[in-house]
Structure formats: structure tokens, C-alpha cells
Enzyme design. Structure first.
Site, short mmCIF file in Angstrom:
data_model
loop_
_atom_site.label_atom_id
_atom_site.label_comp_id
_atom_site.label_asym_id
_atom_site.label_seq_id
_atom_site.Cartn_x
_atom_site.Cartn_y
_atom_site.Cartn_z
N THR A 15 0.92 -1.27 -0.05
CA THR A 15 0.16 -0.19 0.06
C THR A 15 0.77 1.43 0.01
O THR A 15 0.34 2.24 -0.55
CB THR A 15 -0.89 0.01 1.33
OG1 THR A 15 -1.69 -1.05 1.23
CG2 THR A 15 -1.69 1.16 1.44
N ASP A 59 1.74 -6.91 -4.64
CA ASP A 59 0.82 -6.70 -3.51
C ASP A 59 1.40 -7.77 -2.72
O ASP A 59 1.78 -8.89 -3.22
CB ASP A 59 -0.56 -6.98 -3.98
CG ASP A 59 -1.45 -6.80 -2.89
OD1 ASP A 59 -2.30 -5.94 -2.61
OD2 ASP A 59 -1.39 -7.83 -1.95
N SER A 61 0.15 -10.12 -0.98
CA SER A 61 -0.75 -11.40 -1.22
C SER A 61 0.09 -12.40 -2.06
O SER A 61 0.00 -13.46 -2.08
CB SER A 61 -2.00 -11.17 -1.45
OG SER A 61 -2.61 -10.35 -0.88
N THR A 91 1.43 -4.91 4.14
CA THR A 91 1.11 -5.44 5.30
C THR A 91 0.57 -6.86 5.53
O THR A 91 0.89 -7.55 6.51
CB THR A 91 0.34 -4.42 6.50
OG1 THR A 91 -0.82 -4.32 5.40
CG2 THR A 91 0.98 -2.96 6.17
N ASP A 92 -0.05 -7.08 4.20
CA ASP A 92 -0.91 -8.32 4.45
C ASP A 92 0.27 -9.61 5.02
O ASP A 92 -0.37 -10.63 5.71
CB ASP A 92 -1.65 -8.76 3.32
CG ASP A 92 -2.56 -7.86 3.03
OD1 ASP A 92 -3.01 -6.82 4.06
OD2 ASP A 92 -2.92 -7.72 1.97
N THR A 168 2.47 -9.97 14.42
CA THR A 168 1.13 -10.64 13.86
C THR A 168 0.57 -9.30 13.33
O THR A 168 0.26 -8.49 14.03
CB THR A 168 0.38 -11.55 14.48
OG1 THR A 168 1.22 -12.63 15.07
CG2 THR A 168 -1.06 -11.63 14.12
N ARG A 248 -3.99 -25.69 14.77
CA ARG A 248 -4.32 -24.63 15.55
C ARG A 248 -5.69 -25.00 16.66
O ARG A 248 -6.54 -25.44 16.25
CB ARG A 248 -4.96 -23.44 14.86
CG ARG A 248 -4.05 -23.08 13.74
CD ARG A 248 -4.07 -21.45 13.50
NE ARG A 248 -3.98 -20.74 14.66
CZ ARG A 248 -4.26 -19.46 14.78
NH1 ARG A 248 -4.54 -18.75 13.91
NH2 ARG A 248 -3.89 -18.85 15.95
N GLN A 280 -5.20 -21.03 19.17
CA GLN A 280 -5.76 -20.04 18.43
C GLN A 280 -5.84 -18.72 19.10
O GLN A 280 -6.16 -17.83 18.45
CB GLN A 280 -7.25 -20.62 18.20
CG GLN A 280 -7.33 -21.67 17.26
CD GLN A 280 -8.60 -22.23 17.29
OE1 GLN A 280 -9.86 -21.82 17.58
NE2 GLN A 280 -8.87 -23.76 16.81
N CYS A 281 -5.25 -18.60 20.45
CA CYS A 281 -5.32 -17.55 21.23
C CYS A 281 -4.15 -16.67 20.62
O CYS A 281 -3.17 -17.38 20.35
CB CYS A 281 -5.22 -17.61 22.52
SG CYS A 281 -6.46 -18.73 23.50
#
Ligand code: ASP
Length: 344
Positions: A15, A59, A61, A91-92, A168, A248, A280-281
């Protein structure tokens, strides 16, 4: 340590350098010349800045292990020419790239800082300008003996320097796009930089940095949920060529008691698939001996991912699988900290 007073800015896309396509209205990557024109402050930075632009710019991704290897090559071939490296990245998938580079650049003795922005540089309220200029400044910060203050792969965003393999993406629109939930900040930037030196890795400056280019992607991530069905899990565990699974789990590393689940995991593990347990936390650690529902996983041969992020576990498995054929070594190394990615 000999200083060069120069930082290399590697522009991959994201971006920060995007502009609007006049026909579709969607954001798409633009050339860096455009980006530098948007930022006159660039010319006032005290350290020299050279620019390396990816071709094509992407990008994030579209980021992948071949492009991570390209980044490793760019850095290692120019390692002696620069005091540090700043990577402009979408950032993705930034946390994945930061994690991968932390394993691929072994014994890194210089800062490699990834940054980007939520709003393009050309927009009035952009966060890109501060992120970019501060990252360049941070990459050139050094001790009186010339050694860099933060010689590790990190992410700089919204005033905080974070360990890359602990980070993250937590927010899709806020300027606070990243955090490292299981590790304190390396530096906070306000009027001054406040480095938290005891949190920063201390490499062996007498040894060379060793680049690793290979990654083995035979990995899958699957998430448990109440009602998960046996055929779906069986299908995942029996995927051809699969070497590792990031599973997870719930809370401190728990999974349902269902006998079919334990049986499938046991069989996969016995056949040489490395199953890593990640909660998953977003904060806290896996502790399989805490509840019976976690204990049975340990019994089935599942390895604890401790307080690793999913991004770091994936990147570490890809790296270890490329280096070692032996499943026992991979399992053992998953419980060791290679680049500060887990708390032992
Ligand atoms: N889609 C963009 C990317 O990751 C988002 C961003 O840069 O923030 O390249």
C-alpha cells in the site's frame, strides 16, 4: 565494526507505494520514482540511502518463498556495503516475510527492518512517511563501537519496533497494524528512541552471517472447531508429500477427546509427519500437560509450538524441512529458539 553510513531500501510493493487505478478505482503498485517524489524529506536523511526496486513490484498477497530467497540474495550479496536494510512490504504478509527472513539470515549482525503503511504515501493522512523515515533512522542507529543497536529482523510500525518473528498483523484498517503479543517491543519511538536493549538479540559479531535460500513448503495449517469432521481431518493428514502440520488448537493447546482424532494424529506422527501445536489464542503459550485434552495430543506425538506465532511456525518448518531430512531433528529443533521466535 566498520560503518558505511549507508542503508539499502528494498522496495517490494504494498500500500505504501500504491496509487488508484483511474479506471477501476482499486489500489495498485506504482513505481518507486513516484514514491520518492512524494516524499521530499527523503533528501534530508543523514544516512545515505540506496534503493533497490523489485521487478515487478507486488501486492504482498503474491509474496512467496522464491521472493524471500531473492530478498536473502539481495541482502547477502550487499551485506558489507550497508549498515542496515529497510524492506518496504505490504502489510498483509509482512509477518510471514519477517519470520522467514529471521531463519534464512542466520547470525544476522545488521538490522533488517520491514515496514509499510495502511495509507499510500500520496494520501494526506498517510502513516507511510513516518514509518519509512523512522525505519531508515532506526536501521542506522549504532553503539559507540559501531555495532548496530538492533541487529535482527524486525517490523517497524506506528511507533514500535517489533521482533519480526513475533509479530502478527492485528488490524486491517488502524495504523497500529502490528503487535507482538508474546514478546515486548524492541524500541518505542517518541520524541526520542527508547531501545529496550535486553529484549534485542545479541548475535556473534565475530562470525559471518550465513544465508539460507531453500524452503520446503510441504506444510498445511488446520484449525480445530467444535464439530470438525473425521473425513476432513483424515484428508488433510494424508495429503501426498505432506511433511508438517501446524494445528491450531484451543486455549493452552487442547483438542477434542474423540478417539478418531487421537488415532489419526498418532498415525500421522508415526508416519513421519511433524504436527506442531499452536493455540488459536493470540497471546499465551501452549502447555499440553495442563489439561487432559492437551495431554492426549502429547501422547499422540504432537510437538508443542509453545508461544510461537503461526507465521513463525510455518516459516521455521519450511526452513528446517529444507535443511534436514530427519524428522527427529526437525521435531527437536521446533522446541529450540533459533532466532528468538519462542520463549524457552
Ligand atoms: N494488500 C496490501 C499488501 O499487503 C496491503 C498493505 O500493504 O497494507 O500488499
Amino acid at each position: 565494526m566498520k560503518r558505511t553510513e549507508k542503508v539499502l531500501l528494498i522496495y517490494t510493493g504494498g500500500t505504501i507505494g500504491m496509487g488508484r487505478n483511474p479506471e477501476t478505482g482499486a489500489l495498485e503498485p506504482l513505481d518507486l520514482t513516484h514514491l520518492v517524489n512524494l516524499l521530499p524529506e527523503f533528501h534530508y536523511i543523514r544516512t545515505g540511502v540506496d534503493v533497490y526496486q523489485f521487478e515487478p513490484i507486488i501486492d504482498s498477497s503474491d509474496m512467496n518463498p522464491e521472493l524471500w530467497a531473492q530478498l536473502v540474495r539481495i541482502i547477502s550479496e550487499r551485506y558489507e556495503l550497508y549498515d542496515g536494510f529497510v524492506i518496504l512490504h505490504g502489510t498483509d504478509t509482512m509477518a510471514y516475510t519477517a519470520s522467514a527472513l529471521s531463519f534464512m539470515l542466520e547470525n544476522l549482525t545488521k538490522p533488517v527492518i520491514l515496514t509499510g503503511s495502511q495509507l499510500p504515501l500520496g494520501q494526506l493522512r498517510t502513516d507511510g512517511k513516518e514509518n519509512l523515515l523512522t525505519s531508515i533512522e532506526l536501521a542506522s542507529q549504532h553503539n559507540p563501537d559501531g555495532t548496530p543497536i538492533a541487529p535482527e529482523v524486525s517490523i517497524y510500525f506506528n511507533g514500535a519496533l517489533l521482533r519480526g518473528n513475533r509479530s502478527t498483523k492485528q488490524n486491517a484498517d488502524g495504523f497500529d497494524a502490528f503487535d507482538s503479543f508474546n514478546y515486548p517491543h524492541l524500541c518505542d519511538s517518541g520524541v526520542n528512541f527508547t531501545f529496550h536493549r535486553h529484549n534485542i538479540l545479541k548475535p556473534d559479531f565475530s562470525k559471518p552471517m550465513t544465508p539460507h535460500l531453500e524452503m520446503d513448503c510441504n506444510i498445511i495449517v488446520f484449525s480445530l472447531f467444535p464439530g470438525i469432521q473425521e473425513p476432513a481431518v483424515k484428508h488433510v493428514l494424508e495429503a501426498p508429500g505432506l511433511r508438517s502440520i501446524v494445528m491450531r488448537t484451543y486455549g493452552s493447546g487442547n483438542a477434542p477427546h474423540a478417539p478418531w482424532m487421537t488415532k489419526l494424529l498418532k498415525e500421522a506422527s508415526a508416519s513421519g509427519v511433524c504436527i506442531v501445536n499452536i493455540s488459536q489464542c493470540i497471546s499465551g503459550s501452549v502447555e499440553m500437560s495442563r489439561y487432559d485434552t492437551g495431554y492426549q495430543l502429547q501422547d499422540a506425538g504432537v510437538v508443542s509450538g509453545l508461544d510461537s506465532t503461526v507465521e513463525a511456525a510455518i516459516a521455521k518448518l519450511m526452513h528446517l524441512q529444507a535443511r534436514y531430512d530427519d524428522y527427529a531433528i526437525i521435531r527437536k529443533m521446533m522446541t529450540m529458539s533459533l532466532a528468538g521466535e519462542i520463549t524457552i
